[in-house]
Design a protein around this motif. Structure first.
Motif: not given
Length: 369
Positions: A293-298, A302-307, A310-311, A360-363
């Motif tokens: 599994l990996i985490r991707v922060y969306m 208008g709301r910024g990065v959701d840490y 994660p997806l 932990e990429d930001v997408l």
């Protein structure tokens, strides 16, 4: 003669026939016939009804805890999830599949505490077929062994194998295409050791008359049959050795020797005490890694990065997979994405659907309205 007697006769004949090039095709036919008859017997048993264990898969992945009765599975699932499974120092405490949710690194991982297996489970003993049907749907098998009974491992693997569960291996690379004429035509790679006649014998035993078969890499007769049957489940596994708190340090070399005797690397095994809740962080890490599994922060407009939420996707997944996981018609409306993190050459790199994401990429996805 009933099916069970026929199956036993075939097993005896296979065991008594020496394996060499001259007997390979004959053994292939016997094994193919054995697989067909076992399938027929299983279908007859299923038609007779019986209570199953229907568990809805939820969360980002599903893990099955597999072990003999009273090895400590219920205690473990209570320690690492929100489940409430009955525990006790006697066999068959858990009579139904008990799901719990492990929340780890932003992922929801469903853990199934299945009833303790007994030898002969694949043949129906102790409701084993129903239990094993649940294991077939899992994304990962966690073998739970007692530190005093490491030999349970081989017995458990044998039961899973008999129920068409193949552990820690990939499906055989074999292509079978039915044709209308010309019989069975076989194309094999240079390193394939099976005889062409053996391959044809196995396919004929499974009802093929005309077919084009391609086998690019070496495989065994059993793997060939698995490929022909095409109803096996391929699942990764890890091993947790419980009750480690009950042994003296002087006994540890004996345990490690027992593990090696079963082709288990002691460094790859997780020692735990479910009762004392020791070693559980290491087990959570091992489950996470083996599931891939990996985490991707969306990065939400208008709301910024959701840490916080994660997806969660799989190692090797792409932006396209992320779009599909997010749902809706996002993939159809996709214009481009911007990625920051280990998979990007630089922050805010513009990428397309085929870009492979990393943990932990930001997408940020830019889509048409």
């Amino acid at each position: 003669m009933g099916l069970e007697e026929e199956i036993e006769e075939l097993r005896d004949e296979i065991a008594e026939t020496p394996y060499n090039k001259s007997t390979e095709a004959h053994i292939g036919r016997l094994k193919a016939k054995l697989a067909e008859k076992k399938e027929k017997l299983e279908n007859q048993s299923s038609a007779g009804g019986g209570q199953g264990y229907a568990v809805e898969k939820t969360g980002d992945a599903t893990v099955a805890l597999v072990g003999f009765p009273s090895v400590g599975k219920s205690t473990l699932i209570n320690a690492i999830t929100n489940a409430d499974s009955e525990t006790g120092e006697y066999e068959f405490t858990t009579l139904n599949v008990n799901p719990g949710m492990l929340q780890y690194r932003g992922a929801n991982i469903q853990i199934l505490d299945v009833p303790g297996l007994i030898e002969g489970a694949a043949g129906g003993r102790g409701g084993g077929k129903e239990v094993l049907s649940v294991v077939r749907t899992a994304d990962l098998v966690v073998f739970m062994l007692s530190v005093f009974e490491i030999d349970q491992y081989e017995r458990l693997r044998t039961e899973l194998y008999a129920n068409k569960i193949r552990l820690d291996t990939d499906p055989p690379n074999i292509s079978i295409r039915k044709t209308h004429k010309d019989g069975i035509r076989v194309t094999m790679g240079d390193d394939v050791s099976l005889d062409e006649g053996t391959v044809k014998s196995v396919l004929r035993e499974h009802g093929f008359v005309n077919a084009a078969v391609t086998i690019p890499h070496d495989l065994t007769i059993d793997e060939l049959i698995d490929g022909v049957m095409d109803n096996r489940e391929y699942v990764p596994s890890i091993v947790a050795v419980n009750k480690a708190d009950l042994i003296d340090e002087e006994y540890l070399p004996t345990v490690k020797e027992d593990l090696r005797a079963h082709d288990l690397d002691p460094e790859e095994v997780t020692f735990i005490s479910a009762v004392e809740e020791k070693g559980l962080d290491g087990l959570r890490d091992r489950i996470w890694d083996r599931l891939g599994l990996i985490r991707v922060y969306m990065d939400k407009p208008g709301r910024g990065v959701d840490y916080d939420e994660p997806l969660v996707i799989r190692r090797g997944d792409t932006v396209e997979d992320a779009c599909e996981r997010l749902g809706g018609n996002l993939k159809d409306r996709f214009k481009f994405a911007r990625v920051s993190g280990d998979s990007a050459k630089h922050d805010e790199q513009q990428v397309g659907l085929s870009h492979e994401l990393a943990d932990e990429d930001v997408l940020r996805i830019v889509a048409r309205k």
